[in-house]
Design a protein around this motif. Structure first.
Motif, mmCIF file in Angstrom:
data_model
loop_
_atom_site.group_PDB
_atom_site.id
_atom_site.type_symbol
_atom_site.label_atom_id
_atom_site.label_comp_id
_atom_site.label_asym_id
_atom_site.label_seq_id
_atom_site.Cartn_x
_atom_site.Cartn_y
_atom_site.Cartn_z
ATOM 1 N N SER A 130 0.831 -1.207 0.000
ATOM 2 C CA SER A 130 0.000 0.000 0.000
ATOM 3 C C SER A 130 0.868 1.261 0.000
ATOM 4 N N LEU A 131 1.914 1.279 0.812
ATOM 5 C CA LEU A 131 2.813 2.441 0.862
ATOM 6 C C LEU A 131 3.538 2.624 -0.467
ATOM 7 N N TRP A 168 1.105 4.053 -3.032
ATOM 8 C CA TRP A 168 0.920 5.487 -2.809
ATOM 9 C C TRP A 168 2.114 6.264 -3.350
ATOM 10 N N LYS A 179 2.198 9.044 -6.490
ATOM 11 C CA LYS A 179 2.695 10.399 -6.222
ATOM 12 C C LYS A 179 4.153 10.587 -6.643
ATOM 13 N N ASN A 204 0.872 7.246 4.185
ATOM 14 C CA ASN A 204 0.656 8.019 2.960
ATOM 15 C C ASN A 204 1.102 9.475 3.105
ATOM 16 N N GLU A 205 2.272 9.621 3.681
ATOM 17 C CA GLU A 205 2.884 10.936 3.858
ATOM 18 C C GLU A 205 4.399 10.776 3.765
#
Length: 84
Positions: free
Chosen positions: A7-8, A11, A15, A33-34
């Motif tokens: 998932s990371l 993301w 991006k 997600n940062e």
């Protein structure tokens, strides 16, 4: 691979262009997600994650390269070398 890491990475990949702009060749630390920072080495990114209390499996240290560069890299199981 762990679902959280997948998932990371997904993301990051979505991006990617935004995240790597101006940081090509560095390592970005990603969690929840940062982006938490950019580092000159994977080791420094991981050390920072540990200092921030992030647990293994809950963060990703990702090399900032384009999709094209990533696709050019492959791992040779027989030699254990990475070619670009």
């Amino acid at each position: 691979m762990d679902e959280k890491l997948v998932s990371l990475y997904n993301w990051f990949d979505i991006k990617r262009d935004e995240l790597i702009k101006g940081h090509e060749g560095e390592w970005v630390l990603v969690s929840d997600n940062e982006a938490f920072g950019y580092f000159p080495s994977q080791e420094e990114a991981i050390a920072s994650a540990k200092k921030q209390g992030l647990k293994v499996g809950n963060f990703l240290a990702q090399y900032c390269i384009t999709r094209e560069q990533e696709h050019q890299m492959f791992y040779s199981v027989n030699r254990g070398l990475c070619y670009a």
